[in-house]
Every structure is written in structure tokens, then in C-alpha cells.
Write a protein that holds these residues in place. Sequence first.
Motif, PDB file in Angstrom:
ATOM      1  N   THR A  45      32.053  44.935  41.469  1.00  0.00           N
ATOM      2  CA  THR A  45      31.671  43.578  41.865  1.00  0.00           C
ATOM      3  C   THR A  45      30.196  43.522  42.191  1.00  0.00           C
ATOM      4  O   THR A  45      29.671  44.383  42.894  1.00  0.00           O
ATOM      5  CB  THR A  45      32.491  43.109  43.075  1.00  0.00           C
ATOM      6  OG1 THR A  45      33.858  43.029  42.699  1.00  0.00           O
ATOM      7  CG2 THR A  45      32.008  41.739  43.551  1.00  0.00           C
ATOM      8  N   LEU A  58      34.054  33.274  43.808  1.00  0.00           N
ATOM      9  CA  LEU A  58      33.960  33.988  42.538  1.00  0.00           C
ATOM     10  C   LEU A  58      33.204  33.139  41.524  1.00  0.00           C
ATOM     11  O   LEU A  58      33.607  32.022  41.207  1.00  0.00           O
ATOM     12  CB  LEU A  58      35.361  34.316  42.024  1.00  0.00           C
ATOM     13  CG  LEU A  58      35.433  35.111  40.721  1.00  0.00           C
ATOM     14  CD1 LEU A  58      34.854  36.506  40.906  1.00  0.00           C
ATOM     15  CD2 LEU A  58      36.878  35.184  40.225  1.00  0.00           C
ATOM     16  N   ILE A  91      37.684  42.613  45.476  1.00  0.00           N
ATOM     17  CA  ILE A  91      36.384  43.110  45.066  1.00  0.00           C
ATOM     18  C   ILE A  91      36.013  44.355  45.816  1.00  0.00           C
ATOM     19  O   ILE A  91      36.694  44.778  46.740  1.00  0.00           O
ATOM     20  CB  ILE A  91      35.292  42.027  45.229  1.00  0.00           C
ATOM     21  CG1 ILE A  91      35.031  41.762  46.716  1.00  0.00           C
ATOM     22  CG2 ILE A  91      35.662  40.766  44.526  1.00  0.00           C
ATOM     23  CD1 ILE A  91      33.909  40.800  46.967  1.00  0.00           C
ATOM     24  N   ARG A 119      33.118  41.684  38.332  1.00  0.00           N
ATOM     25  CA  ARG A 119      33.269  40.430  39.061  1.00  0.00           C
ATOM     26  C   ARG A 119      31.924  40.062  39.691  1.00  0.00           C
ATOM     27  O   ARG A 119      31.239  40.912  40.247  1.00  0.00           O
ATOM     28  CB  ARG A 119      34.332  40.571  40.161  1.00  0.00           C
ATOM     29  CG  ARG A 119      35.748  40.762  39.622  1.00  0.00           C
ATOM     30  CD  ARG A 119      36.704  41.202  40.728  1.00  0.00           C
ATOM     31  NE  ARG A 119      36.723  40.277  41.844  1.00  0.00           N
ATOM     32  CZ  ARG A 119      37.520  39.207  41.934  1.00  0.00           C
ATOM     33  NH1 ARG A 119      38.351  38.922  40.942  1.00  0.00           N
ATOM     34  NH2 ARG A 119      37.500  38.425  42.987  1.00  0.00           N
ATOM     35  N   TYR A 120      31.580  38.775  39.615  1.00  0.00           N
ATOM     36  CA  TYR A 120      30.334  38.288  40.191  1.00  0.00           C
ATOM     37  C   TYR A 120      30.664  37.279  41.279  1.00  0.00           C
ATOM     38  O   TYR A 120      31.341  36.282  41.029  1.00  0.00           O
ATOM     39  CB  TYR A 120      29.454  37.656  39.111  1.00  0.00           C
ATOM     40  CG  TYR A 120      28.950  38.661  38.105  1.00  0.00           C
ATOM     41  CD1 TYR A 120      27.741  39.331  38.306  1.00  0.00           C
ATOM     42  CD2 TYR A 120      29.695  38.969  36.961  1.00  0.00           C
ATOM     43  CE1 TYR A 120      27.285  40.265  37.393  1.00  0.00           C
ATOM     44  CE2 TYR A 120      29.244  39.906  36.037  1.00  0.00           C
ATOM     45  CZ  TYR A 120      28.032  40.547  36.257  1.00  0.00           C
ATOM     46  OH  TYR A 120      27.583  41.473  35.357  1.00  0.00           O
ATOM     47  N   GLU A 121      30.165  37.552  42.490  1.00  0.00           N
ATOM     48  CA  GLU A 121      30.490  36.756  43.663  1.00  0.00           C
ATOM     49  C   GLU A 121      29.226  36.131  44.259  1.00  0.00           C
ATOM     50  O   GLU A 121      28.163  36.761  44.309  1.00  0.00           O
ATOM     51  CB  GLU A 121      31.162  37.647  44.715  1.00  0.00           C
ATOM     52  CG  GLU A 121      31.597  36.938  45.966  1.00  0.00           C
ATOM     53  CD  GLU A 121      32.090  37.911  47.026  1.00  0.00           C
ATOM     54  OE1 GLU A 121      31.241  38.418  47.783  1.00  0.00           O
ATOM     55  OE2 GLU A 121      33.302  38.168  47.095  1.00  0.00           O
ATOM     56  N   GLU A 125      34.241  36.322  35.981  1.00  0.00           N
ATOM     57  CA  GLU A 125      34.768  37.654  35.722  1.00  0.00           C
ATOM     58  C   GLU A 125      34.427  38.035  34.291  1.00  0.00           C
ATOM     59  O   GLU A 125      34.519  37.212  33.384  1.00  0.00           O
ATOM     60  CB  GLU A 125      36.283  37.712  35.931  1.00  0.00           C
ATOM     61  CG  GLU A 125      36.716  37.664  37.378  1.00  0.00           C
ATOM     62  CD  GLU A 125      38.210  37.917  37.534  1.00  0.00           C
ATOM     63  OE1 GLU A 125      38.938  37.758  36.528  1.00  0.00           O
ATOM     64  OE2 GLU A 125      38.641  38.272  38.637  1.00  0.00           O
TER      65      GLU A 125
END
Length: 415
Positions: A238, A342, A74, A333-335, A345
Amino acid sequence: MAEPETSSSNNNKNNNNNKNNIPIEIVSDEEMALIEAAYASVTSSSIFARSLSSCCTSSTPSSSPRLHNTSLSINSITLLSKRKISSSSCGDIEDTLRHVNSPKKPAVSDSFLRRFRKRRALSVTDLTSTEWCPKQMEFSLLLGGKKVNQFMKAGIARHAKLEAEVITRVEVKVQSQEDRWALKLLNFINGVNQLLFEGLTRELPIIGFADDIWMIGVIDEVRMPLTENDHNPILIDTKTRARDTLPAEPQRRNGRLQLMCYKYMWDNLVADNFPSKSFFTYFGLNPHSILCEDLKVISADSGFSAVTLDDVVRYYRNTFTMLSPANDQLLLRYEYQKDHSLLCEDKFAYDSKWLKDQIHSCLEFWLGEREAAYVHEDERWKCRFCQYAPVCPVNTDDSKEMSANTSNDSKAKEN
């Protein structure tokens, strides 16, 4: 950057109750550009460049992700530099609010682009913020000051740590505006060197000309494809989230716009669409300005000898001749901030027509061709996270009546 929770979250009521308890600080609109678009405006005489050691020497996978790594790492964003903003009197604020809430259409000669971005590039953050809510963008320009809470700071810290995994920054003493621009271009050149040698770079500044507007941004992460026959770099962004919930569609849409803007700028540069004379004229730069000694050393370490800003611009353009257009497949991407897990995506295809429509709509606002629109009624949940909600007409009874009248007028026209 941390994102606000949406109306789909089960914790909305608690979130609203606790929102006022979250420590915040006021920063200027330009400061927000530094958070999300690191090179939108550099005001310090002491700024940072990429260390060439990360580009010219090999490193182990534990210290830097490599080309053969099968996971997509990311992004990172630059650290926030704190500055004070000037305060306004109550009378000034009231006058500004009357101007903001006036139904009068803005004049082109008094456009936001001329007033707030004169001799400055329009950042990709400017476009995505306008897409998010044009009225909020207008308030931020005229009233100034955006709130940065602890969750946003956590996202900044996380991204800074990820950036440090692949980039070492060294301090450079710049002496002129020409030096500042040269450093931005040199950071791009060194980032591309790292991309070509190691298959990965992060925090890549990009400066380009699109739709007759100078634009600037910072690409979170660029990777070369793992397959030998594919030479189109993959652009990745991200977003960190304060809660372990999936982003709402408006949030995804805004993220897609950001990445598509980067691809649009990248592809324009690959096609050698960088009018150098316009660049020098628009930003008021002397192409023959002699670079400071630090930048001369950096350019020499980059493999070419630059004495003037014009030398760096020519090499910036030449650098793109080594590159292919960006991959049509883009990745969001999402964290989760708490444990960096994660959440999801979002892999999507570049849509040229949709992007140009979005850019055109945003530029109409910036060029004074239309007044700032309120956020769509289906997305009014955004107002709960907006610091300008108390002064925004959309939250008053008058605005609701105005919206109803507008709707009735539209129906009458249709009939």
C-alpha cells in the motif's frame, strides 16, 4: 510511504511554490532503507521482535483482521529511528560532484555494491530507487542525506498504526551481529506462523539469494486466499498519497517492481534456494555463535529449540517447506493520507521476464557495469521533487547539449 505528485496534478504550480515551505529533515541513505526496508541495517543493540501472542492466540475481528474478512487490509512500515549523519566540507562535496558528473565509466572493482553494500544485503528499496532514477540513486550514495517531509512522516505513522493492529513488538537485547541476523530470521518465522494460523501478517522481513546477490526486504502484507483450494499467499503493498490524485504510470511501474521482487525472493526460498554457507561467508557470520538468552526464549516459544545462529538458519529454511509459491496476482493499493480512503487498486500479474530485465538493468549500475543514466525525458517531472536537481547535469544547458549530441550520434549510427 507518501509519493510525490505527478505532472498530471492540477496543483503542480501551487505544489512547486509551497514545496520549500514543507518542513524537512536530512537523514542518511541507510536511514531511508530503515523507513522502507526495516531490516536492511540494524545498528542498535536494542531492537524489536514480534510478540508471539499475536501468532499463537486468537483475536477478534475488531482487533485483528481475520481470514474470513472479505476486504484486503493495507500494509504498514516500521517507525523511523532518528540518527545523525556526518557532515562534509564544501571541498569534499565539490570533489564528489566532479566524480558523479564525470562521463568515465565506473570500474567493477569500485562498484557501488562493494563500496556501499559490502557485507550488507541489497535491499528491494535499492532496486526500486535505482529504477526510479539511477542518477538520483548515485547522488544519494555519494552525497548522502535524503529529505523526509511531513507527508512522508504521516505515511510512516499511518503504516505503524496498521502494523500495531496485528503485531505486538517486544524489545530484545541483542549482543552480536549474529544475534541481529537471528532476530530477523525469527521475525520471519513468527510472521509465517501468524500467516498460517490467522491468514494474515504484516511487515514480514524476507532475506534471500537471487541473481548471485543477497537481497533483503520487508513485505507490507501477506494474506492467505479466501478459497480453500488456493494455497498461494497473496502479496500486497500500500502506498499513501498526500493528495487525492491517482498515481502516474511511472509510480505504478515502480510499485509493481517492488512487489514482483518480493514474489521472486519468496518463490526462490520456497524452492530451497538459500545457500547457507554463502550466507555465513558473505556477511562474515559465525554459524556456531551462541544466541543471547532473549533469542533462545523466542525460539523456544516459536516451537523449536535454537542455541546457535546455524540452528535458526536451518529452521528458517524449513519454514519455507510449509509454504507455496506466492500468488501470481499481486495487489497495489493507493490510499489518501487525509482520510485513509482508497484511491485505487492496481491488481496485476507477475511478469517474470520483465522483472528479470529490470533487476538486470539495476544490477548493472550496482556492479559498476554501466554508469548512472538520467531519467527519461518523458519523466523529467520527477526532477521537481529531487533534492539533487540543483547539482544534477540534466538540469543544465550543458546536459541538454550533451543529450542532443547523443541523439544525433544514435541517428548517425542508424543511418
